[in-house]
Write a protein that holds these residues in place. Structure first.
Motif, PDB file in Angstrom:
ATOM      1  N   PRO A  42       0.823  -1.220   0.000  1.00  0.00           N
ATOM      2  CA  PRO A  42       0.000   0.000   0.000  1.00  0.00           C
ATOM      3  C   PRO A  42       0.855   1.267   0.000  1.00  0.00           C
ATOM      4  N   LYS A  43       0.344   2.304  -0.672  1.00  0.00           N
ATOM      5  CA  LYS A  43       1.018   3.591  -0.757  1.00  0.00           C
ATOM      6  C   LYS A  43       0.004   4.696  -0.496  1.00  0.00           C
ATOM      7  N   SER A  44       0.356   5.654   0.356  1.00  0.00           N
ATOM      8  CA  SER A  44      -0.551   6.738   0.718  1.00  0.00           C
ATOM      9  C   SER A  44      -0.717   7.729  -0.434  1.00  0.00           C
ATOM     10  N   ALA A  45      -1.765   8.549  -0.328  1.00  0.00           N
ATOM     11  CA  ALA A  45      -2.003   9.590  -1.325  1.00  0.00           C
ATOM     12  C   ALA A  45      -0.909  10.657  -1.234  1.00  0.00           C
ATOM     13  N   VAL A  46      -0.535  11.217  -2.374  1.00  0.00           N
ATOM     14  CA  VAL A  46       0.517  12.225  -2.442  1.00  0.00           C
ATOM     15  C   VAL A  46       0.079  13.379  -3.333  1.00  0.00           C
ATOM     16  N   ILE A  47       0.709  14.534  -3.121  1.00  0.00           N
ATOM     17  CA  ILE A  47       0.485  15.722  -3.944  1.00  0.00           C
ATOM     18  C   ILE A  47       1.835  16.154  -4.506  1.00  0.00           C
ATOM     19  N   HIS A  48       1.933  16.231  -5.814  1.00  0.00           N
ATOM     20  CA  HIS A  48       3.178  16.655  -6.463  1.00  0.00           C
ATOM     21  C   HIS A  48       3.263  18.177  -6.366  1.00  0.00           C
ATOM     22  N   LYS A  49       4.295  18.660  -5.648  1.00  0.00           N
ATOM     23  CA  LYS A  49       4.386  20.098  -5.396  1.00  0.00           C
ATOM     24  C   LYS A  49       4.661  20.898  -6.667  1.00  0.00           C
ATOM     25  N   PRO A  57      -4.600   7.148  -2.999  1.00  0.00           N
ATOM     26  CA  PRO A  57      -3.900   5.970  -2.449  1.00  0.00           C
ATOM     27  C   PRO A  57      -3.871   4.823  -3.454  1.00  0.00           C
ATOM     28  N   SER A  58      -2.807   4.038  -3.453  1.00  0.00           N
ATOM     29  CA  SER A  58      -2.635   2.985  -4.448  1.00  0.00           C
ATOM     30  C   SER A  58      -1.784   1.869  -3.867  1.00  0.00           C
ATOM     31  N   LYS A  59      -1.424   0.917  -4.740  1.00  0.00           N
ATOM     32  CA  LYS A  59      -0.513  -0.172  -4.391  1.00  0.00           C
ATOM     33  C   LYS A  59       0.715  -0.079  -5.293  1.00  0.00           C
ATOM     34  N   THR A  60       1.889  -0.093  -4.701  1.00  0.00           N
ATOM     35  CA  THR A  60       3.123  -0.138  -5.487  1.00  0.00           C
ATOM     36  C   THR A  60       3.413  -1.583  -5.884  1.00  0.00           C
ATOM     37  N   LEU A  61       3.802  -1.777  -7.120  1.00  0.00           N
ATOM     38  CA  LEU A  61       4.019  -3.121  -7.668  1.00  0.00           C
ATOM     39  C   LEU A  61       5.515  -3.382  -7.812  1.00  0.00           C
ATOM     40  N   THR A 133      -2.844   1.201 -13.952  1.00  0.00           N
ATOM     41  CA  THR A 133      -3.856   0.472 -13.186  1.00  0.00           C
ATOM     42  C   THR A 133      -3.565   0.612 -11.702  1.00  0.00           C
ATOM     43  N   ASN A 134      -4.605   0.964 -10.909  1.00  0.00           N
ATOM     44  CA  ASN A 134      -4.500   1.047  -9.454  1.00  0.00           C
ATOM     45  C   ASN A 134      -5.136  -0.214  -8.856  1.00  0.00           C
ATOM     46  N   TYR A 135      -4.312  -1.076  -8.248  1.00  0.00           N
ATOM     47  CA  TYR A 135      -4.797  -2.351  -7.716  1.00  0.00           C
ATOM     48  C   TYR A 135      -5.338  -2.233  -6.292  1.00  0.00           C
ATOM     49  N   LEU A 136      -5.465  -1.026  -5.752  1.00  0.00           N
ATOM     50  CA  LEU A 136      -6.060  -0.832  -4.433  1.00  0.00           C
ATOM     51  C   LEU A 136      -7.564  -0.656  -4.583  1.00  0.00           C
ATOM     52  N   THR A 137      -8.343  -1.635  -4.130  1.00  0.00           N
ATOM     53  CA  THR A 137      -9.803  -1.595  -4.305  1.00  0.00           C
ATOM     54  C   THR A 137     -10.448  -0.452  -3.526  1.00  0.00           C
ATOM     55  N   ALA A 138      -9.818  -0.008  -2.432  1.00  0.00           N
ATOM     56  CA  ALA A 138     -10.395   1.087  -1.648  1.00  0.00           C
ATOM     57  C   ALA A 138     -10.378   2.406  -2.416  1.00  0.00           C
TER      58      ALA A 138
END
Length: 326
Positions: A42-49, A57-61, A133-138
């Motif tokens: 799992p990876k948290s949501a981020v904002i590119h400055k 939020p997503s999953k890193t593969l 593709t974002n594999y995080l179902t949430a």
């Protein structure tokens, strides 16, 4: 997948990478037998400055070539989806892996919605994941977007204009008048300081007398205790000696791994097979990816474990490896 044309049914197999992608939505580890494992975290949501882009939020593969032992997850899923036997799907998957390895020797291997694989100079597989593709179902239904930064307007001109409209009531005659209010303020402060000092001095004297009384009572109690202590025998008591035996237990922290399995039943079958062949096999529990680890044997001495590992690699399996725990 089956498609029907008239009275005939034609079997059209789905790509292996599609089955892998479907499993990555539900599992953190999908093993392709004799090839490697695709892992998610799992990876948290981020904002590119720099671009003000929000990423949900997503999953890193990732890919691990060392995890290649068949845990039965991918083959069972494909067999159930295609209504075929486990052995047939396993043979088909082995042929696919063989084709993948041949492709890697010539060029890069593209797996749809998963990523790109290639060989480095040492012959190791490298992996670049696909971010489509974002594999995080949430995070289903969420996508990245660009937010326009909020710019605050300067209100300096409005403030200047407002100050010009405020009238000044103070006149030169009123400025010359003497006011006694500052002197009254200073007198009140002086009176408060004097009263505080008198109160503190009184409290100090009372506290000093209390401390003297407590000191006299403590001295009297100490003299009384010394007088009472002279009536008793002060010879030391002889206590029986106590011997404590410490037993040092040797723990087996070096394990020669035979395989890792997603399903606990498959791990238990592997343990029984190795035990029938004379190995001191055991299931030492799950690792961080939820896989059940089966050992050929466990040792307390690291050198002895390495010698046994070399023997197993020569006679049993070249995929055996050593796991040492603290």
């Amino acid at each position: 997948m089956h498609r029907t044309f008239g009275i005939f049914a034609i079997f059209v197999p789905m790509g292996t990478e599609n089955y892998i992608g479907e499993l990555l939505y539900r599992y953190n580890c999908v093993v392709v037998p004799q090839f490697g494992a695709f892992l998610t975290q799992p990876k948290s949501a981020v904002i590119h400055k720099a671009t003000n882009t929000f990423y949900p939020p997503s999953k890193t593969l990732a890919f691990n070539e060392q995890l290649s032992t068949n845990d039965g997850l991918l083959v069972s899923y494909m067999a159930e989806a295609e209504k075929r036997t486990y052995e047939e799907v396993l043979q088909q998957l082995q042929a696919t892996v063989k084709l993948w390895r041949q492709t890697l020797k010539k060029e890069r291997l593209q797996l749809s919605n998963i990523g790109e694989l290639w060989l480095n100079k040492e012959g190791k597989i490298q992996f670049q994941p696909s971010y489509q593709t974002n594999y995080l179902t949430a995070s289903y239904g969420m996508s990245s977007f660009v937010s326009v930064p909020v710019v605050r307007e300067e209100l300096k001109e409005e403030v200047v204009a407002l100050e010009e409209k405020i009238p000044f009531i103070i006149t030169p005659e009123q400025r010359k008048k003497t006011s006694y209010r500052p002197y009254l303020k200073y007198a009140a402060i002086l009176l408060l300081a004097v009263s505080t000092g008198l109160t503190g001095y009184k409290f100090y004297n009372e506290n000093l007398g209390t401390q003297e009384l407590v000191r006299e009572q403590a001295q009297e109690q100490l003299s009384k205790n010394i007088q009472e202590a002279t009536f008793f025998n002060t010879a030391p008591l002889e206590l029986p000696s106590l011997t404590v035996e410490v037993v040092k237990k040797n723990r087996r922290t070096h394990h020669v791994i035979a395989g890792a399995f997603r399903i606990a039943g498959n791990a238990d079958k592997k343990v029984l097979q190795l035990q029938k062949r004379g190995f001191d096999a055991a299931n030492i529990g799950t690792n961080q990816y939820g896989l059940h680890q089966v050992t050929y044997a466990s040792f307390t001495d690291a050198q002895e474990a390495l010698e046994f590992l070399r023997k197993v690699k020569r006679t049993e399996s070249s995929e055996a490896w050593l796991l040492s725990k603290k």
